[in-house]
Design a protein around this motif. Structure first.
Motif, short mmCIF file in Angstrom:
data_model
loop_
_atom_site.label_atom_id
_atom_site.label_comp_id
_atom_site.label_asym_id
_atom_site.label_seq_id
_atom_site.Cartn_x
_atom_site.Cartn_y
_atom_site.Cartn_z
N VAL A 142 -43.55 28.09 -22.09
CA VAL A 142 -44.76 28.63 -21.47
C VAL A 142 -45.35 27.60 -20.50
O VAL A 142 -45.82 27.95 -19.40
CB VAL A 142 -45.78 29.03 -22.55
CG1 VAL A 142 -47.12 29.40 -21.93
CG2 VAL A 142 -45.25 30.21 -23.35
N LEU A 143 -45.37 26.33 -20.89
CA LEU A 143 -45.92 25.29 -20.02
C LEU A 143 -45.10 25.12 -18.76
O LEU A 143 -45.63 24.73 -17.70
CB LEU A 143 -45.99 23.96 -20.78
CG LEU A 143 -47.00 23.88 -21.93
CD1 LEU A 143 -46.87 22.55 -22.66
CD2 LEU A 143 -48.42 24.07 -21.42
N ILE A 144 -43.80 25.41 -18.82
CA ILE A 144 -42.95 25.27 -17.63
C ILE A 144 -43.12 26.46 -16.70
O ILE A 144 -43.25 26.31 -15.48
CB ILE A 144 -41.48 25.11 -18.05
CG1 ILE A 144 -41.28 23.78 -18.78
CG2 ILE A 144 -40.55 25.18 -16.84
CD1 ILE A 144 -39.92 23.61 -19.40
N THR A 145 -43.10 27.67 -17.28
CA THR A 145 -43.14 28.88 -16.47
C THR A 145 -44.55 29.20 -15.97
O THR A 145 -44.77 29.36 -14.77
CB THR A 145 -42.57 30.06 -17.27
OG1 THR A 145 -43.32 30.19 -18.50
CG2 THR A 145 -41.10 29.83 -17.58
N CYS A 146 -45.51 29.32 -16.87
CA CYS A 146 -46.88 29.68 -16.48
C CYS A 146 -47.87 28.90 -17.34
O CYS A 146 -48.31 29.37 -18.38
CB CYS A 146 -47.10 31.17 -16.60
SG CYS A 146 -46.60 31.88 -18.18
N PRO A 147 -48.20 27.67 -16.96
CA PRO A 147 -49.08 26.85 -17.78
C PRO A 147 -50.49 27.40 -17.90
O PRO A 147 -51.20 27.09 -18.86
CB PRO A 147 -49.07 25.51 -17.06
CG PRO A 147 -48.62 25.79 -15.68
CD PRO A 147 -47.72 26.98 -15.76
N GLY A 148 -50.95 28.22 -16.97
CA GLY A 148 -52.30 28.76 -17.04
C GLY A 148 -52.40 30.05 -17.83
O GLY A 148 -53.48 30.65 -17.89
N SER A 149 -51.30 30.49 -18.46
CA SER A 149 -51.31 31.75 -19.19
C SER A 149 -52.05 31.61 -20.52
O SER A 149 -52.19 30.52 -21.07
CB SER A 149 -49.87 32.22 -19.41
OG SER A 149 -49.84 33.38 -20.22
N SER A 150 -52.52 32.76 -21.02
CA SER A 150 -53.22 32.78 -22.31
C SER A 150 -52.26 32.55 -23.47
O SER A 150 -52.69 32.24 -24.60
CB SER A 150 -53.95 34.10 -22.50
OG SER A 150 -53.03 35.19 -22.46
N LYS A 151 -50.97 32.70 -23.23
CA LYS A 151 -50.00 32.47 -24.30
C LYS A 151 -49.99 31.01 -24.74
O LYS A 151 -49.61 30.70 -25.88
CB LYS A 151 -48.60 32.88 -23.83
CG LYS A 151 -48.45 34.39 -23.63
CD LYS A 151 -47.02 34.72 -23.26
CE LYS A 151 -46.84 36.24 -23.09
NZ LYS A 151 -45.45 36.59 -22.72
N ARG A 152 -50.38 30.12 -23.84
CA ARG A 152 -50.41 28.71 -24.20
C ARG A 152 -51.39 28.45 -25.34
O ARG A 152 -51.06 27.77 -26.32
CB ARG A 152 -50.78 27.87 -22.98
CG ARG A 152 -50.89 26.38 -23.25
CD ARG A 152 -51.09 25.63 -21.95
NE ARG A 152 -52.33 26.02 -21.32
CZ ARG A 152 -53.53 25.46 -21.59
NH1 ARG A 152 -53.60 24.47 -22.46
NH2 ARG A 152 -54.61 25.88 -20.96
N GLU A 153 -52.59 29.02 -25.24
CA GLU A 153 -53.57 28.87 -26.31
C GLU A 153 -53.11 29.55 -27.59
O GLU A 153 -53.34 29.04 -28.69
CB GLU A 153 -54.92 29.43 -25.86
CG GLU A 153 -55.53 28.73 -24.66
CD GLU A 153 -55.89 27.30 -24.99
OE1 GLU A 153 -56.13 26.99 -26.18
OE2 GLU A 153 -55.93 26.47 -24.06
N GLU A 154 -52.43 30.67 -27.46
CA GLU A 154 -51.94 31.37 -28.65
C GLU A 154 -50.89 30.54 -29.38
O GLU A 154 -50.89 30.45 -30.62
CB GLU A 154 -51.36 32.73 -28.25
CG GLU A 154 -52.39 33.71 -27.70
CD GLU A 154 -51.76 35.02 -27.28
OE1 GLU A 154 -50.50 35.12 -27.39
OE2 GLU A 154 -52.49 35.91 -26.83
N LYS A 155 -50.00 29.92 -28.61
CA LYS A 155 -48.97 29.10 -29.25
C LYS A 155 -49.57 27.86 -29.91
O LYS A 155 -49.14 27.44 -30.99
CB LYS A 155 -47.92 28.68 -28.22
CG LYS A 155 -46.99 29.82 -27.80
CD LYS A 155 -46.23 30.33 -29.02
CE LYS A 155 -45.36 31.52 -28.65
NZ LYS A 155 -44.66 32.07 -29.85
N VAL A 156 -50.59 27.28 -29.29
CA VAL A 156 -51.24 26.12 -29.89
C VAL A 156 -51.90 26.51 -31.20
O VAL A 156 -51.83 25.78 -32.21
CB VAL A 156 -52.26 25.52 -28.90
CG1 VAL A 156 -53.10 24.45 -29.60
CG2 VAL A 156 -51.55 24.92 -27.70
N GLU A 157 -52.56 27.68 -31.24
CA GLU A 157 -53.19 28.16 -32.47
C GLU A 157 -52.15 28.45 -33.55
O GLU A 157 -52.36 28.16 -34.73
CB GLU A 157 -54.02 29.41 -32.19
CG GLU A 157 -55.25 29.16 -31.33
CD GLU A 157 -56.25 28.27 -32.03
OE1 GLU A 157 -56.31 28.30 -33.28
OE2 GLU A 157 -56.98 27.53 -31.33
#
Length: 221
Positions: free
Chosen positions: A96-111
């Motif tokens: 996710v950080l490589i493809t779209c770092p500003g996506s909401s999936k980043r926060e979901e994966k961190v949680e």
């Protein structure tokens, strides 16, 4: 040039308002403040609220967390699953950080990773009572082994002393009673002469008399 930095302590100094209450004189006179009473209701610690009757290991539901594993499970298997899940979620987070770092999936994966680590930490903490029992068992086994070794060394010394005494008795002559009678008669004559010449003597108890008999016996051998 500035002044060289002075020595600093790793930990901060204790509050001065408490130091003044615990001087040597106050401690010697038992005039120090009493320790605070344990909390009876709820209290705050590290930003969380606890109660005095809380369990040592609080359930996940009591902490407001979703349980990811069933209530009946094997700790070893669940820890392996959590380890694999953390690895997979970490790889997905990198993608996710490589493809779209500003996506909401980043926060979901961190949680998700945070929740997985909390579950792993909770399962590890459930082994703490077992660890405490095993530690106590090992300590008792060490104490038992030390006491057995001490008793064994004492028994060896006792056997050695017994052997030495038996060797000493074997060197004694057969007419010990005759020598003892001669020594007793000699001591009685000496005591009579001392009484006739009015020489003050201290009363000799039975233990000292026996020691003197043994010394005279050894000298006569």
């Amino acid at each position: 040039m500035g002044e060289p930095p002075g020595a600093s302590s790793t930990l901060p100094m204790p509050p001065m308002q408490y130091i003044t209450h615990y001087t040597d004189d106050r401690v010697r006179n038992d005039a120090v403040p009493k320790p605070p009473l344990p909390p009876q209701d709820s209290y705050n610690m590290f930003g969380s609220t606890f109660t005095s009757n809380d369990e040592i290991i609080r359930p996940l539901e009591a902490q407001g967390l979703t349980r990811l594993h069933p209530k009946r499970f094997q700790h070893k298997e669940e820890l392996k699953k959590l380890n694999h899940s953390i690895l997979i979620n970490f790889l997905e987070l990198l993608e996710v950080l490589i493809t779209c770092p500003g996506s909401s999936k980043r926060e979901e994966k961190v949680e998700d990773i945070n929740l997985l680590f909390i579950h792993m930490h909770h399962l590890i903490n459930e082994f703490r009572p077992h660890q405490a029992r095993e530690t106590l068992r090992v300590m008792m086994e060490v104490q038992k082994r030390q006491r057995l070794q001490t008793a064994e060394r004492f028994q060896k010394h006792l056997e050695k002393v017994t052997e030495i005494l038996q060797g000493c008795f074997s060197w004694l002559p057969d007419d010990v009673e005759h020598i003892d009678n001669e020594i007793v008669v000699k001591m009685e004559l000496d005591q009579t002469k001392a009484e006739e010449t009015n020489i003050p003597e201290r009363k000799v108890d039975s233990s000292i008399q026996k020691d003197r008999l043994m010394c005279n016996l050894v000298d006569s051998l």
